[in-house]
Scaffold this active site. Structure first.
Site, PDB file in Angstrom:
ATOM      1  N   ASP A 118       0.951  -1.279  -0.135  1.00 19.62           N
ATOM      2  CA  ASP A 118      -0.009  -0.401   0.110  1.00 19.62           C
ATOM      3  C   ASP A 118       0.810   1.064   0.227  1.00 19.62           C
ATOM      4  O   ASP A 118       2.027   1.221   0.779  1.00 19.62           O
ATOM      5  CB  ASP A 118      -1.204  -0.193   1.419  1.00 19.62           C
ATOM      6  CG  ASP A 118      -1.749   0.875   0.389  1.00 19.62           C
ATOM      7  OD1 ASP A 118      -2.614   1.281  -0.129  1.00 19.62           O
ATOM      8  OD2 ASP A 118      -3.742   0.359   1.990  1.00 19.62           O
ATOM      9  N   THR A 144      -9.526  -7.234  -6.217  1.00 18.34           N
ATOM     10  CA  THR A 144     -10.005  -6.504  -5.341  1.00 18.34           C
ATOM     11  C   THR A 144      -8.882  -5.214  -4.842  1.00 18.34           C
ATOM     12  O   THR A 144      -8.089  -5.580  -3.488  1.00 18.34           O
ATOM     13  CB  THR A 144     -11.270  -6.351  -4.067  1.00 18.34           C
ATOM     14  OG1 THR A 144     -10.099  -7.403  -3.189  1.00 18.34           O
ATOM     15  CG2 THR A 144     -12.322  -6.481  -4.313  1.00 18.34           C
ATOM     16  N   ASP A 223      -9.799  -5.677   4.256  1.00 22.77           N
ATOM     17  CA  ASP A 223     -10.626  -7.091   3.981  1.00 22.77           C
ATOM     18  C   ASP A 223     -12.071  -6.860   4.260  1.00 22.77           C
ATOM     19  O   ASP A 223     -12.510  -7.128   3.693  1.00 22.77           O
ATOM     20  CB  ASP A 223      -9.655  -8.068   5.208  1.00 22.77           C
ATOM     21  CG  ASP A 223      -8.349  -7.530   5.323  1.00 22.77           C
ATOM     22  OD1 ASP A 223      -7.813  -7.644   4.251  1.00 22.77           O
ATOM     23  OD2 ASP A 223      -7.274  -7.317   6.127  1.00 22.77           O
TER      24      ASP A 223
HETATM   25  P1  ATP Z   1      -6.081  -3.657   0.731  1.00 26.52           P
HETATM   26  O1  ATP Z   1      -4.956  -3.213   1.204  1.00 26.52           O
HETATM   27  O2  ATP Z   1      -7.456  -4.425   0.862  1.00 26.52           O
HETATM   28  O3  ATP Z   1      -5.177  -4.148  -0.933  1.00 26.52           O
HETATM   29  P2  ATP Z   1      -7.264  -1.054   0.546  1.00 26.52           P
HETATM   30  O4  ATP Z   1      -6.122  -0.471   0.522  1.00 26.52           O
HETATM   31  O5  ATP Z   1      -7.726  -0.539  -0.815  1.00 26.52           O
HETATM   32  O6  ATP Z   1      -7.234  -2.527   0.082  1.00 26.52           O
HETATM   33  P3  ATP Z   1      -8.173   0.332   2.413  1.00 26.52           P
HETATM   34  O7  ATP Z   1      -6.871   1.377   2.171  1.00 26.52           O
HETATM   35  O8  ATP Z   1      -7.945   0.079   3.666  1.00 26.52           O
HETATM   36  O9  ATP Z   1      -7.531  -0.689   1.690  1.00 26.52           O
HETATM   37  O10 ATP Z   1      -9.624   1.694   1.760  1.00 26.52           O
HETATM   38  C1  ATP Z   1     -10.601   0.356   1.411  1.00 26.52           C
HETATM   39  C2  ATP Z   1     -11.732   1.181   1.392  1.00 26.52           C
HETATM   40  O11 ATP Z   1     -11.811   1.373   3.200  1.00 26.52           O
HETATM   41  C3  ATP Z   1     -12.236   2.297   0.839  1.00 26.52           C
HETATM   42  O12 ATP Z   1     -12.192   2.097  -0.111  1.00 26.52           O
HETATM   43  C4  ATP Z   1     -12.278   3.412   1.976  1.00 26.52           C
HETATM   44  O13 ATP Z   1     -14.327   2.687   2.033  1.00 26.52           O
HETATM   45  C5  ATP Z   1     -12.528   2.842   3.209  1.00 26.52           C
HETATM   46  N1  ATP Z   1     -11.287   3.842   4.585  1.00 26.52           N
HETATM   47  C6  ATP Z   1      -9.830   3.337   4.539  1.00 26.52           C
HETATM   48  N2  ATP Z   1      -9.544   4.406   5.216  1.00 26.52           N
HETATM   49  C7  ATP Z   1     -10.320   5.058   5.199  1.00 26.52           C
HETATM   50  C8  ATP Z   1     -10.425   6.853   5.467  1.00 26.52           C
HETATM   51  N3  ATP Z   1      -9.766   7.307   6.058  1.00 26.52           N
HETATM   52  N4  ATP Z   1     -10.706   7.592   5.293  1.00 26.52           N
HETATM   53  C9  ATP Z   1     -12.219   6.828   4.108  1.00 26.52           C
HETATM   54  N5  ATP Z   1     -12.060   5.421   3.792  1.00 26.52           N
HETATM   55  C10 ATP Z   1     -11.055   5.244   4.057  1.00 26.52           C
HETATM   56  N1  PLP Z   2      -3.563  -8.971   7.974  1.00 32.52           N
HETATM   57  C1  PLP Z   2      -2.350  -8.764   9.366  1.00 32.52           C
HETATM   58  C2  PLP Z   2      -2.326 -10.013  10.390  1.00 32.52           C
HETATM   59  C3  PLP Z   2      -2.295  -7.914   9.455  1.00 32.52           C
HETATM   60  O1  PLP Z   2      -1.248  -7.454  10.272  1.00 32.52           O
HETATM   61  C4  PLP Z   2      -2.874  -6.573   8.736  1.00 32.52           C
HETATM   62  C5  PLP Z   2      -3.043  -5.036   9.010  1.00 32.52           C
HETATM   63  O2  PLP Z   2      -1.655  -4.295  10.279  1.00 32.52           O
HETATM   64  C6  PLP Z   2      -4.064  -6.587   7.663  1.00 32.52           C
HETATM   65  C7  PLP Z   2      -3.993  -7.892   7.735  1.00 32.52           C
HETATM   66  C8  PLP Z   2      -4.571  -5.982   7.173  1.00 32.52           C
HETATM   67  O3  PLP Z   2      -5.872  -5.428   6.450  1.00 32.52           O
HETATM   68  P1  PLP Z   2      -5.935  -3.607   5.267  1.00 32.52           P
HETATM   69  O4  PLP Z   2      -5.382  -3.955   4.698  1.00 32.52           O
HETATM   70  O5  PLP Z   2      -7.549  -4.292   5.665  1.00 32.52           O
HETATM   71  O6  PLP Z   2      -6.185  -3.262   6.693  1.00 32.52           O
HETATM   72 MG    MG Z   3      -5.043   1.294   1.415  1.00 34.08          MG
HETATM   73 NA    NA Z   4      -7.983  -4.162  -1.839  1.00 35.60          NA
HETATM   74 MG    MG Z   5      -4.409  -2.688   2.835  1.00 36.01          MG
END
Ligand code: ATP
Ligand code: PLP
Ligand code: MG
Ligand code: NA
Ligand code: MG
Length: 297
Positions: A118, A144, A223
């Site tokens: 990320d 996703t 997740d």
């Molecule tokens: P992954 O880490 O699973 O590959 P990701 O990086 O997209 O996916 P997140 O950054 O946690 O996962 O974002 C997933 C969802 O969580 C977003 O679509 C949003 O709806 C919500 N979200 C996470 N952080 C924020 C935030 N700071 N403000 C608003 N929405 C958020």
């Molecule tokens: N799984 C484990 C064991 C983790 O420690 C973390 C985050 O620290 C996640 C998953 C992260 O999940 P997400 O990308 O939904 O924030």
């Molecule tokens: Mg993210």
């Molecule tokens: Na994702």
């Molecule tokens: Mg994530």
């Protein structure tokens, strides 16, 4: 398309807090699914804390559980869900699980969150990228990734909405009919971008949802998002847009509650990664009020 299903969810478990299976199983149960969790790790807490301890399941141990289910004819699943996977050997075994489950149910839906990293930071071994590209993406039904993961999987830089759509097209041609970029920061805005290739001949239906950015950092939201996309896509198989609106709207309500609870406890929510208020938000998961609307391209 049915109201319910049986999901095999291979993800992390934390004793305390809500990431991995801890953030996916309860919401899917609330949406009416039977969920069978396999815990790929069991850690005391998520890895964002100063320390963590616990155990890691290896590929052989995963396969052992699958064989136990098979011996008792318990391998009929409608969905497979996978998230963070830490090694090539475990990911190779997950690929065997996909084959095995599809040999029992050819219609198995495989929802894959290709967790690689990320915001420019890789948090899995480098070798996993090519395994995802060459072997996992081709067998996934729905993918996703976040912005960084799309870039790693496609080799394309995502700096505009058009880049995001192009990358979705590239991923469709490799396999998955549904692609959701769950978060991308484009032009200062936080977006979810969705793409549904309904038929081989027609171009995909594509949309975006603008997400109000909350000035805090949360663990487990990726997740949770993937789990909700699985759940609502089963109910609305022909409208990825509707599924995404419901998922994002639940997330927004839950995150608002999370920040308010931290503030009430006298905690500055911008200082560290927050644990989501999952249990307290069960009504927002079961009956989300759509506050974030999709815009078609
Ligand atoms: P992954 O880490 O699973 O590959 P990701 O990086 O997209 O996916 P997140 O950054 O946690 O996962 O974002 C997933 C969802 O969580 C977003 O679509 C949003 O709806 C919500 N979200 C996470 N952080 C924020 C935030 N700071 N403000 C608003 N929405 C958020
Ligand atoms: N799984 C484990 C064991 C983790 O420690 C973390 C985050 O620290 C996640 C998953 C992260 O999940 P997400 O990308 O939904 O924030
Ligand atoms: Mg993210
Ligand atoms: Na994702
Ligand atoms: Mg994530």
């Amino acid at each position: 398309p049915s109201d319910t299903g049986r999901v095999l969810s291979i993800q992390s478990h934390t004793v305390q807090g809500y990431v991995g299976n801890k953030s996916a199983v309860f919401p899917l149960q609330l949406l009416g699914f039977d969920v069978d969790p396999i815990n790929s790790v069991q850690f005391s807490n998520h890895t964002g804390y100063p320390t963590f301890r616990g155990q890691v399941l290896d590929g052989k141990q995963l396969w052992d559980l699958i064989e136990g289910l098979e011996e008792n004819q318990l391998l009929h699943y409608t969905h497979l869900l996978t998230g963070y996977i830490g090694s090539v050997s475990f990911l190779d075994t997950v690929l065997q699980v996909v084959d095995k489950l599809r040999s029992v149910n050819p219609d198995l839906v495989y929802v894959c969150d290709p967790v690689l990293g990320d915001e420019g930071k890789l948090y899995v071994p480098q070798e996993l990228i090519s395994v995802y590209q060459q072997k996992v993406v081709p067998v996934a039904s729905m993918l996703t990734p976040n912005q960084f993961e799309v870039e790693l999987l496609t080799g394309l830089r995502i700096t505009s909405e058009q880049d995001g759509l192009t990358a979705c097209n590239t991923l469709h041609s490799a396999g998955p009919r549904k692609v959701v970029i769950t978060s991308a920061l484009i032009g200062g805005k936080l977006l979810l971008i969705g793409s549904h290739k309904k038929t081989q001949e027609q171009p995909p239906e594509q949309f975006k949802i603008e997400i109000p950015k909350i000035p805090a950092y949360f663990a487990g939201t990726g997740d949770l998002t993937t789990a909700l996309l699985l759940g609502w896509s089963n109910k609305y198989p022909d409208s990825l847009e509707t599924a995404a609106e419901l998922a994002v709207s639940s997330l927004q309500a839950l995150l608002k509650r999370t920040v308010e609870d931290y503030k009430r406890a006298g905690f500055d929510p911008s200082t560290s990664s927050l644990e989501i208020r999952l249990i307290q938000s069960q009504d927002d998961i079961r009956n989300p009020v759509v506050t974030c609307k999709a815009v078609k391209f």
